[in-house]
Design a protein around this motif. Sequence first.
Motif, PDB file in Angstrom:
ATOM      1  N   ASP A 111       1.876   9.084   6.698  1.00  0.00           N
ATOM      2  CA  ASP A 111       2.654   8.128   7.477  1.00  0.00           C
ATOM      3  C   ASP A 111       1.941   6.782   7.580  1.00  0.00           C
ATOM      4  O   ASP A 111       2.576   5.729   7.491  1.00  0.00           O
ATOM      5  CB  ASP A 111       2.946   8.678   8.873  1.00  0.00           C
ATOM      6  N   THR A 115       3.371   3.248   5.903  1.00  0.00           N
ATOM      7  CA  THR A 115       3.523   1.991   6.645  1.00  0.00           C
ATOM      8  C   THR A 115       2.850   0.846   5.896  1.00  0.00           C
ATOM      9  O   THR A 115       3.423  -0.241   5.761  1.00  0.00           O
ATOM     10  CB  THR A 115       2.922   2.127   8.058  1.00  0.00           C
ATOM     11  N   ARG A 118       4.747  -0.429   2.651  1.00  0.00           N
ATOM     12  CA  ARG A 118       5.899  -1.319   2.829  1.00  0.00           C
ATOM     13  C   ARG A 118       5.499  -2.781   2.707  1.00  0.00           C
ATOM     14  O   ARG A 118       6.310  -3.622   2.345  1.00  0.00           O
ATOM     15  CB  ARG A 118       6.538  -1.087   4.193  1.00  0.00           C
TER      16      ARG A 118
END
Length: 158
Positions: A111, A115, A118
Motif C-alpha cells: 500500500d 501510494t 501514483r
Amino acid sequence: MTKEMKQIFTRRITQANRTQLVVILYDMILTYLKDAAAAQEIGCRQEFKKDMQCARNCISELRGSLDFHYDLSRNLFAIYAFADRELAHDMQGISAEQLTQIIGMFQKLRDAYHTISREDTSQPLMQNAQDVYAGYTYSRTDVNESLSRYGAARGYCV
C-alpha cells in the motif's frame, strides 16, 4: 497462481516503471502467500511448499534490488530477511496466524509503494512492448483482446 493471473502480471510488468514493478512484486508475494494459506487449509502440502517457495523467490528479488545508498534500504532489507527467514524456517509447520501476520506486513508495504507509484511519472522500463487492446470485440462470456506490434525488437530499454 492461475495461468490467468500470470498473464495479468506479465501484462502489468510490460507497462510498468520502476516503482510500479515493486508494487507488482508485492502483489505477486501476496498472491502466492494467499494461495499457500488456501493450500494449507485443504492440507495440500506440495502446493503449499511450491507457493511458499515462489513467495520467497519474489522476496529475494526485492532484496536483491535494494540500493543501499538510501537508509530506507537497510530497513527494508531487515524486513525482507525476517520474512524470508520466517517462511523458510516455518515452511514445515507455519501456523495460519504467522502467515496472516506476514501477509499483513507485505500488504502495508504494498500500500505504501502503491501510494508512491501514483506520483512516479517516469516511462515504462520496457520499450517496444506488445500493445494489448481489450474490449473492441466481445464474446459471449469474455472480453476479447487484440495484440499488436509483434516483433523481435521488443523488450527493456537500455
